[in-house]
Design an enzyme around this catalytic site. Structure first.
Site, PDB file in Angstrom:
ATOM      1  N   GLU A  22      18.068  17.218 -60.811  1.00 35.06           N
ATOM      2  CA  GLU A  22      18.624  18.517 -60.450  1.00 35.06           C
ATOM      3  C   GLU A  22      19.429  18.310 -59.168  1.00 35.06           C
ATOM      4  OE1 GLU A  22      16.053  21.890 -58.843  1.00 35.06           O
ATOM      5  OE2 GLU A  22      16.169  22.326 -61.003  1.00 35.06           O
ATOM      6  N   GLN A  40      33.474  25.906 -56.142  1.00 30.37           N
ATOM      7  CA  GLN A  40      34.368  24.993 -56.852  1.00 30.37           C
ATOM      8  C   GLN A  40      33.723  23.623 -56.918  1.00 30.37           C
ATOM      9  OE1 GLN A  40      38.582  25.250 -55.769  1.00 30.37           O
ATOM     10  NE2 GLN A  40      38.664  23.020 -55.675  1.00 30.37           N
ATOM     11  N   ASP A  41      33.866  22.953 -58.061  1.00 33.60           N
ATOM     12  CA  ASP A  41      33.442  21.557 -58.219  1.00 33.60           C
ATOM     13  C   ASP A  41      34.686  20.693 -58.302  1.00 33.60           C
ATOM     14  OD1 ASP A  41      30.787  22.225 -58.271  1.00 33.60           O
ATOM     15  OD2 ASP A  41      30.508  21.873 -60.399  1.00 33.60           O
ATOM     16  N   ASN A  42      34.668  19.571 -57.593  1.00 29.72           N
ATOM     17  CA  ASN A  42      35.774  18.618 -57.599  1.00 29.72           C
ATOM     18  C   ASN A  42      35.254  17.260 -58.022  1.00 29.72           C
ATOM     19  OD1 ASN A  42      37.437  20.614 -56.434  1.00 29.72           O
ATOM     20  ND2 ASN A  42      36.805  20.019 -54.389  1.00 29.72           N
ATOM     21  N   ARG A  53      39.652   8.071 -48.914  1.00 29.63           N
ATOM     22  CA  ARG A  53      40.096   9.457 -49.043  1.00 29.63           C
ATOM     23  C   ARG A  53      39.564  10.199 -47.822  1.00 29.63           C
ATOM     24  NH1 ARG A  53      41.823  10.614 -54.520  1.00 29.63           N
ATOM     25  NH2 ARG A  53      41.344   8.856 -55.881  1.00 29.63           N
ATOM     26  N   HIS A  56      39.378  14.490 -44.140  1.00 26.73           N
ATOM     27  CA  HIS A  56      39.922  15.793 -44.519  1.00 26.73           C
ATOM     28  C   HIS A  56      38.998  16.947 -44.129  1.00 26.73           C
ATOM     29  CE1 HIS A  56      41.828  13.387 -48.059  1.00 26.73           C
ATOM     30  NE2 HIS A  56      42.558  13.264 -46.966  1.00 26.73           N
ATOM     31  N   LYS A  66      30.848  20.890 -47.921  1.00 22.40           N
ATOM     32  CA  LYS A  66      30.871  20.051 -49.124  1.00 22.40           C
ATOM     33  C   LYS A  66      29.488  19.451 -49.368  1.00 22.40           C
ATOM     34  CE  LYS A  66      35.665  18.630 -48.457  1.00 22.40           C
ATOM     35  NZ  LYS A  66      36.588  17.501 -48.270  1.00 22.40           N
ATOM     36  N   HIS A 113      35.661  15.084 -43.505  1.00 20.53           N
ATOM     37  CA  HIS A 113      34.976  14.316 -44.536  1.00 20.53           C
ATOM     38  C   HIS A 113      35.876  13.198 -45.027  1.00 20.53           C
ATOM     39  CE1 HIS A 113      33.981  13.538 -48.848  1.00 20.53           C
ATOM     40  NE2 HIS A 113      32.837  13.238 -48.242  1.00 20.53           N
ATOM     41  N   TYR A 126      31.923  16.552 -56.002  1.00 19.89           N
ATOM     42  CA  TYR A 126      31.410  17.347 -54.900  1.00 19.89           C
ATOM     43  C   TYR A 126      31.661  18.826 -55.115  1.00 19.89           C
ATOM     44  CZ  TYR A 126      36.206  16.527 -53.186  1.00 19.89           C
ATOM     45  OH  TYR A 126      37.571  16.418 -53.071  1.00 19.89           O
ATOM     46  N   ASP A 137      44.590  23.254 -45.455  1.00 22.00           N
ATOM     47  CA  ASP A 137      44.279  21.821 -45.552  1.00 22.00           C
ATOM     48  C   ASP A 137      44.667  21.097 -44.260  1.00 22.00           C
ATOM     49  OD1 ASP A 137      43.404  19.571 -47.004  1.00 22.00           O
ATOM     50  OD2 ASP A 137      45.455  19.085 -47.593  1.00 22.00           O
ATOM     51  N   LYS A 163      49.739  11.000 -47.734  1.00 22.25           N
ATOM     52  CA  LYS A 163      49.191  12.051 -46.861  1.00 22.25           C
ATOM     53  C   LYS A 163      48.246  11.454 -45.826  1.00 22.25           C
ATOM     54  CE  LYS A 163      45.715  15.674 -47.093  1.00 22.25           C
ATOM     55  NZ  LYS A 163      44.866  16.477 -47.953  1.00 22.25           N
ATOM     56  N   ASP A 164      47.331  10.585 -46.277  1.00 24.57           N
ATOM     57  CA  ASP A 164      46.347  10.009 -45.358  1.00 24.57           C
ATOM     58  C   ASP A 164      46.971   9.039 -44.358  1.00 24.57           C
ATOM     59  OD1 ASP A 164      44.397  11.570 -46.479  1.00 24.57           O
ATOM     60  OD2 ASP A 164      43.480   9.962 -47.640  1.00 24.57           O
TER      61      ASP A 164
END
Length: 191
Positions: A22, A40-42, A53, A56, A66, A113, A126, A137, A163-164
């Site tokens: 679970e 929201q799930d990503n 990554r 952020h 998150k 993160h 996540y 963002d 971007k990073d």
């Protein structure tokens, strides 16, 4: 609601078929101080080891907490305190998350993160407490010397998005997050 990073050891129930776990239960997480509506799930897929990554975040009005887990492969997952005035500002807490260990890392609002993949074909899932909003963002440079993350990278170096590559260093960053009086409970390796 919890305002500190937490490593969560997810219990698995196994038998000859495999296991069941679970990964989110609002009442159980609320008892740990994580009382949020996850909206929201990503999920991300990274083909190469050394894919970074982050670092952020999302600022108000769409600031996100998150709950991160690795569903295939393995990562080192990082939370960076970005709350102005915090005694742990710029400090890092991290943990190795893998499909095998089932651990999750809770990253509250006010923290950046990031993660780096340790294996090819790694997938990370996540939950977030607010929807993605491009105008909220933001991020900080993955290689910022003031943060000083010692990334476990392959000899080929990091795999980064454009971007990073362009995010500001901590010294050039005006944090939108205020310190709430609760310092990060632990820094460094959480386990």
């Amino acid at each position: 609601m919890s305002t500190t990073v937490q490593l969560i050891e997810t219990r698995r129930f196994g038998d000859d078929r495999g296991w069941f776990s679970e990964t989110w239960s609002r009442p159980k997480f609320a008892a740990m101080g994580i009382d949020l509506d996850m909206v929201q799930d990503n999920q991300s897929y990274s083909a190469h080891p050394g894919t970074i990554r982050g670092i952020h975040f999302q600022r108000a009005p769409h600031a996100q907490a998150k709950l991160v887990r690795c569903v295939r492969g393995s990562i080192v997952d990082y939370a960076v305190d970005l709350r102005k005035g915090s005694p742990t500002y710029g400090k890092v807490a991290y943990a190795t998350l893998s499909a095998e260990n089932g651990r999750q890392l809770f990253v509250p609002v006010g923290y950046g993160h990031a993660f780096v993949t340790l294996e090819p074909d790694t997938e990370v899932a996540y939950k977030v407490s607010d929807v993605y909003a491009a105008d909220s963002d933001g991020g900080v440079a993955w290689d910022c010397p003031d943060i000083g993350i010692d990334w476990p990278l392959p000899p080929t170096g990091p795999v980064l998005s454009d971007k990073d590559k362009a995010l500001p260093r901590l010294a050039d960053f005006d944090s939108p997050f205020a310190y709430d009086g609760v310092p990060m409970a632990a820094t460094g390796d959480l386990g």
